[in-house]
Scaffold this active site. Sequence first.
Site, PDB file in Angstrom:
ATOM      1  N   LYS A   4       1.219  -1.653  -0.148  1.00 27.04           N
ATOM      2  CA  LYS A   4       0.427  -0.299  -0.292  1.00 27.04           C
ATOM      3  C   LYS A   4       0.886   2.020   0.353  1.00 27.04           C
ATOM      4  O   LYS A   4       1.920   1.161   0.069  1.00 27.04           O
ATOM      5  CB  LYS A   4      -1.000   0.391   1.065  1.00 27.04           C
ATOM      6  CG  LYS A   4      -2.395   0.558   1.455  1.00 27.04           C
ATOM      7  CD  LYS A   4      -3.328   0.028   0.972  1.00 27.04           C
ATOM      8  CE  LYS A   4      -4.346   0.788   0.308  1.00 27.04           C
ATOM      9  NZ  LYS A   4      -6.015  -0.239   0.135  1.00 27.04           N
TER      10      LYS A   4
HETATM   11  N1  GLU Z   1      -7.588   0.619  -2.463  1.00 28.77           N
HETATM   12  C1  GLU Z   1      -8.517  -1.344  -2.908  1.00 28.77           C
HETATM   13  C2  GLU Z   1      -8.243  -1.446  -2.301  1.00 28.77           C
HETATM   14  O1  GLU Z   1      -8.194  -1.641  -1.174  1.00 28.77           O
HETATM   15  C3  GLU Z   1      -7.434  -1.931  -4.104  1.00 28.77           C
HETATM   16  C4  GLU Z   1      -5.897  -2.477  -4.574  1.00 28.77           C
HETATM   17  C5  GLU Z   1      -5.897  -2.724  -6.302  1.00 28.77           C
HETATM   18  O2  GLU Z   1      -6.465  -2.794  -7.019  1.00 28.77           O
HETATM   19  O3  GLU Z   1      -5.310  -3.156  -5.945  1.00 28.77           O
HETATM   20  O4  GLU Z   1      -8.466  -3.261  -1.912  1.00 28.77           O
END
Ligand code: GLU
Length: 426
Positions: free
Chosen positions: A116
């Site tokens: 993240k």
């Molecule tokens: N931000 C989204 C999540 O928390 C998607 C992450 C992604 O598609 O890599 O799952």
Amino acid sequence: MDIGSLPSYLAPGQMGAWAIYLEQIRRVLPYLGKLGSLAETLTHPKRIVIVDVPIRLDDGSMAHFEGYRVQHSTARGPGKGGVRFHQDVGLSDVMALAAWMSIKNAAVNVPFGGAKGGVRVDPAKLSLAELERLTRRYTSEINFMIGPDKDIPAPDVNTNEQIMAWMMDTYSMNQGRTLTGVVTGKPLSLGGSLGRRDATGRGVFVVAAETAKREKIDLASARCIIQGFGNVGSAAAKLFHAHGCKVIAVQTALGTIHSAAGLAPERLIEYQQRTGSILGFPGAETISAQDFWPLPCEFLVPAALEAQITAANAPKIRARIVVEGANGPTTPEADDILHERGILVVPDVIANAGGVTVSYFEWVQDFSSFFWSESEINARLDRIMLEALHAIWEVAARHRVSLRTATFIVACERILQARQLRGLYP
Ligand code: GLU
């Protein structure tokens, strides 16, 4: 095993969402059998990078923002997870969000680890040109650690397709060739996937509808309340409404609206885009933020930020099912209260996995340069979500644990098995 010790880089009192994640890991330990001896690995993020993101503001002055990218685990594949722009995001949040990506990706069995990113900025205070410079500088600063086979960012809170396009372009310029697979959630014309924009909300609805079936709740006469009306909340609202379920309240950071007759999500989306807020929506009354939680309903969908359902408001909730669209919306204390009160919680790490599942499809399509139809994508998404949900129900029944602990059991086993097979280097 030392689970929960404070890493030296988090000051006391700054454990934030990471403390929630650690408690969730503690709760799964008794069910991991022999693999449990490896579980400490889940509490040590693989790689943490903090970067300075200096940008030139439109008035000619310079501003500095703090940026992060955390790769929690790459045991099962490259890092994968969104990038969040938010004035309050801090290291402990990004660590927890990265860890939840590892769990989520393993729960739906897509071949990714967890990562993240975040920048501590209120993007609403930046012009479009400043936002572009911020995005490009942040991407350059983490350029060495991302890549289609290393770590693949995507949208999260306050980031969107345009920001992904700038990230893809910045990375590609640095590489000297176009590599669309470095990020997902891109515009369709740049290697994006059909169905990606609404995928998280769709997944939320699919697991909610399946859970309703099991709990013998008739969707057509059900009521739903939603916290957060961004990408996830609004897409879920459209699907609940389309299946006859009344969306009777929506809460955002700016306020809460209620209508016993039900709100029309399409019109509310248009209204919010036009006015910048949901407040004043015709036919709805404004209620106080505290009056949101005790509204009687079948579904409560938290689709905003972490730690929104706490020991303070959990006793007031009168929903039958909580479907977590947000990451980490429920604290462990609140989880216990909801459990005691017989309120079923479908946890984030399965309920909102639709987004990353279609990100996986996007990444595969980019690699093969062969694109699928929307119906193909939705059908594959529904199948993955339902298979994962059924497997989790089975584990929950077998061990008599909550759906959250069951999801963690399935996911941690997969991560730790990969870890065990790979062995320790050197
Ligand atoms: N931000 C989204 C999540 O928390 C998607 C992450 C992604 O598609 O890599 O799952």
